[in-house]
Design a protein around this motif. Structure first.
Motif, mmCIF file in Angstrom:
data_model
loop_
_atom_site.group_PDB
_atom_site.id
_atom_site.type_symbol
_atom_site.label_atom_id
_atom_site.label_comp_id
_atom_site.label_asym_id
_atom_site.label_seq_id
_atom_site.Cartn_x
_atom_site.Cartn_y
_atom_site.Cartn_z
ATOM 1 N N UNK A 266 70.767 50.920 11.654
ATOM 2 C CA UNK A 266 70.929 50.162 12.895
ATOM 3 C C UNK A 266 69.615 50.188 13.678
ATOM 4 N N UNK A 267 69.335 49.143 14.469
ATOM 5 C CA UNK A 267 68.069 49.097 15.206
ATOM 6 C C UNK A 267 67.841 50.243 16.187
ATOM 7 N N UNK A 278 54.574 61.606 5.005
ATOM 8 C CA UNK A 278 55.660 61.496 5.973
ATOM 9 C C UNK A 278 55.746 60.088 6.525
ATOM 10 N N UNK A 279 56.858 59.767 7.153
ATOM 11 C CA UNK A 279 57.035 58.438 7.725
ATOM 12 C C UNK A 279 58.101 58.469 8.806
ATOM 13 N N UNK A 280 58.000 57.492 9.705
ATOM 14 C CA UNK A 280 58.993 57.262 10.752
ATOM 15 C C UNK A 280 59.309 55.773 10.715
ATOM 16 N N UNK A 281 60.606 55.411 10.595
ATOM 17 C CA UNK A 281 60.950 54.008 10.368
ATOM 18 C C UNK A 281 62.250 53.637 11.077
ATOM 19 N N UNK A 282 62.379 52.341 11.365
ATOM 20 C CA UNK A 282 63.603 51.796 11.953
ATOM 21 C C UNK A 282 63.906 50.443 11.309
ATOM 22 N N UNK A 283 65.183 50.185 11.008
ATOM 23 C CA UNK A 283 65.606 48.896 10.456
ATOM 24 C C UNK A 283 65.828 47.911 11.596
ATOM 25 N N UNK A 284 65.267 46.706 11.441
ATOM 26 C CA UNK A 284 65.462 45.628 12.417
ATOM 27 C C UNK A 284 65.895 44.383 11.650
ATOM 28 N N UNK A 285 66.441 43.419 12.376
ATOM 29 C CA UNK A 285 66.977 42.228 11.715
ATOM 30 C C UNK A 285 65.931 41.154 11.477
ATOM 31 N N UNK A 286 64.773 41.267 12.122
ATOM 32 C CA UNK A 286 63.683 40.334 11.878
ATOM 33 C C UNK A 286 62.372 40.999 12.249
ATOM 34 N N UNK A 287 61.270 40.552 11.667
ATOM 35 C CA UNK A 287 59.983 41.156 12.003
ATOM 36 C C UNK A 287 59.652 40.959 13.478
ATOM 37 N N UNK A 288 59.058 41.952 14.145
ATOM 38 C CA UNK A 288 58.650 41.784 15.538
ATOM 39 C C UNK A 288 57.685 40.606 15.670
ATOM 40 N N UNK A 289 57.814 39.872 16.749
ATOM 41 C CA UNK A 289 56.965 38.690 16.956
ATOM 42 C C UNK A 289 55.497 39.083 17.037
ATOM 43 N N UNK A 301 65.607 43.726 2.590
ATOM 44 C CA UNK A 301 66.044 42.560 1.826
ATOM 45 C C UNK A 301 65.687 41.337 2.669
ATOM 46 N N UNK A 302 66.198 40.179 2.325
ATOM 47 C CA UNK A 302 65.815 38.966 3.034
ATOM 48 C C UNK A 302 66.273 38.963 4.484
ATOM 49 N N UNK A 303 67.290 39.739 4.802
ATOM 50 C CA UNK A 303 67.836 39.712 6.153
ATOM 51 C C UNK A 303 67.584 40.965 6.969
ATOM 52 N N UNK A 304 66.798 41.896 6.456
ATOM 53 C CA UNK A 304 66.542 43.128 7.198
ATOM 54 C C UNK A 304 65.159 43.654 6.861
ATOM 55 N N UNK A 305 64.547 44.272 7.865
ATOM 56 C CA UNK A 305 63.169 44.722 7.766
ATOM 57 C C UNK A 305 63.055 46.136 8.308
ATOM 58 N N UNK A 306 62.033 46.822 7.901
ATOM 59 C CA UNK A 306 61.806 48.179 8.371
ATOM 60 C C UNK A 306 60.438 48.222 9.046
ATOM 61 N N UNK A 307 60.419 48.631 10.323
ATOM 62 C CA UNK A 307 59.155 48.805 11.037
ATOM 63 C C UNK A 307 58.918 50.294 11.233
#
Length: 526
Positions: A266-267, A278-289, A301-307
């Motif tokens: 979840x975002x 190491x890494x720190x990540x969050x799932x978002x529904x679209x790439x940040x503008x 996948x096509x509908x979710x991204x990790x920043x």
């Protein structure tokens, strides 16, 4: 394409006790194969390690044959325990940013250049000076850094054109492993998005990136959905003990799958991993503008991204301290200085625990390998700042750990600006240490739930595998099926003394660097 984040809804035929799915996590220094029972408990886990080689300064490579043999061996050992008839499928996770060249007959021409390989730093500097780096980051979501296959290819074209003349295809680690298991060299969307050459908007290879890399799209592996399955080849079946034709789901890259495995999809949920790196990540529904230059954006996948952001220098820093300060030949040692890292890891933690929080003002910049986030500057080198006579080996050891934790905290603060963080879930073998857990929690300044090693990328791969095989309607249902009712997370709460020390260390780092910049005036360039 199957929507990995689909809502609940029982897939036809899913039931408890129907077998196991193998989650295969191919990492930087080892492969983990976890057999996840569809009735909940993890049935068995096998681990096989392999070396990260440095044949020349800045080169961090692996022997593809050794790596593939380790994957097949770990799968075989796992199958020998759970039984091949219980295995309904295999699903894959692989480390990002790897690159290997193969000839027309499939023979490997180059070693596997890993994410840690720093030889292309000069190419990065040129792309930044030309202003191209920012555009590539905007288009692909991958920071321009020596880790990126894009800049690796550009460097190889310039410096090793003769040695790579036989290369007809350039594969990532996922395509290498898939080819070993199925005989078909393809990669998945998630892994491809970490190449620095995939356009986030179109899901196709970027013409700009291909031009800079000096390759055409037909020399790169075809890109398929993470849920796509291929049959296990007869050769791989013979090596692993599985039945030929067993479905092999491509899965995704280890970074995004780290979020899946910990349930941070979840975002508002932050996933943190700490092992060799190491890494720190969050799932978002679209790439940040407007993507923060400190962060990456990779597809799940096509509908979710990790920043998020990754650090090259994680648990490997403690390993370095053990070898350098506490190994044979160091003060108090008796040998040639090579040390025994399998012993000194624990010794480093014990020694570091004897120093006070904040290491009496000593700060380490843990840039032993070319560092990634938040600065993405491979030329930065490690350093101890604020060193005084009062500091001991214990201070040096603790400052190294605190330096790693500080880097993770800096990244977390940048991700929090993308979407406010409500909870943090962490995984990774390094976090088995209470000291590591408390230092990282203090750097984050918020509670953190630590889950077991099997709850990381291998579990994420298995969850995607269930969706790909039609045994779950989405990741939520897949994670429910794979959840071990006996497993529990370990909540870690920030200790006020450690939080205060972490805040002071971050502040003191800035002050020390500013003082160092002033001191440069004493040493004018020749």
């Amino acid at each position: 394409m199957t929507d990995l984040l689909a809502g609940p809804g029982r897939a036809a035929g899913t039931r408890a006790g129907m077998g196991v799915l193998l989650g295969v996590d191919v990492g930087t220094t080892g492969v983990k194969v976890a057999a996840f029972g569809l009735d909940g408990p993890t049935r068995h886990v096998e681990v096989c390690e392999y070396p990260l080689l440095e044949p020349a300064p800045g080169h961090q490579v692996q022997d593809p044959a050794v790596l593939v043999a380790a994957v097949l061996s770990a799968v075989a050992r796992c199958v020998a325990v759970v039984g091949r008839d219980a295995v309904v499928g295999v699903s894959l996770s692989t480390a990002m940013h790897g690159l290997v060249g193969v000839a027309a007959d499939g023979a490997r021409v180059t070693p596997l250049l890993t994410w840690a390989d720093g030889r292309a730093a000069g190419v990065v500097a040129e792309l930044r000076a030309d202003g191209v780096a920012a555009e590539l980051h905007r288009v692909t979501g991958t920071p321009v850094h020596p880790m990126s296959p894009l800049v690796k290819l550009a460097w190889l074209r310039r410096h090793e054109a003769a040695g790579t003349g036989r290369v007809t295809r350039w594969l990532d680690l996922k395509a290498l492993v898939v080819a070993a298991l199925t005989g078909v060299a393809v990669t998945d969307l998630s892994s491809a998005s970490g190449s620095g050459m995939l356009d986030m908007a179109t899901g196709r290879w970027s013409p700009l990136a291909l031009q800079i890399a000096g390759v055409s799209s037909d020399r790169l592996p075809p890109v398929l959905p993470p849920t796509h399955a291929l049959p296990l080849s007869a050769a791989a079946a013979s090596s692993t003990g599985l039945r030929a034709g067993t479905p092999v789901v491509l899965g995704a890259a280890d970074g995004p799958l780290g979020n899946v495995g910990t349930g941070a999809v979840a975002p508002c949920s932050l996933a943190l991993s700490l092992g060799t790196s190491g890494a720190v990540r969050m799932v978002v529904t679209e790439p940040p503008r407007d993507l923060d230059p400190a962060l990456f954006c990779y597809a799940l996948d096509e509908g979710s991204w990790v920043v998020g952001g990754a650090v090259s220098n994680g648990g490997i820093v403690a390993r370095w301290v053990g070898r350098t300060l506490m190994g044979q030949g160091s003060p108090g040692g008796t040998g040639d200085g090579t040390g025994d890292p399998t012993v000194s890891d624990a010794a480093v933690l014990a020694l570091a625990a004897t120093a006070p929080p904040g290491s009496d003002g000593l700060v380490m910049l843990p840039y032993l390998l070319p560092e990634r986030s938040p600065l993405w500057d491979a030329d930065l080198t490690g350093a101890y700042l604020g060193l005084r006579r009062r500091h001991t080996a214990a201070h040096l050891a603790r400052a190294a750990l605190e330096g790693v934790a500080m880097q993770l905290g800096l990244i977390a603060s940048r991700v929090d600006a993308v979407h406010p963080v409500q909870d943090v879930t962490a995984t990774g073998g390094t976090l088995r240490s209470p000291l590591w857990r408390h230092l990282v929690t203090a750097a984050l300044g918020r509670p953190m739930a630590v889950v077991g090693a099997a709850e990381g990328t291998a579990r994420g791969a298995a969850a995607v595998g269930l969706v790909g095989l039609g045994l779950a309607a989405g990741l939520g249902e897949a994670l429910d099926l794979l959840r071990d009712p006996l497993a529990s997370s370990q909540p870690v709460h920030p200790e006020p003394e450690l939080v205060a020390a972490a805040v002071a260390t971050r502040s003191r780092t800035g002050e020390l660097l500013a003082a160092l910049d002033v001191a440069r005036g004493l040493f004018p360039a020749p």
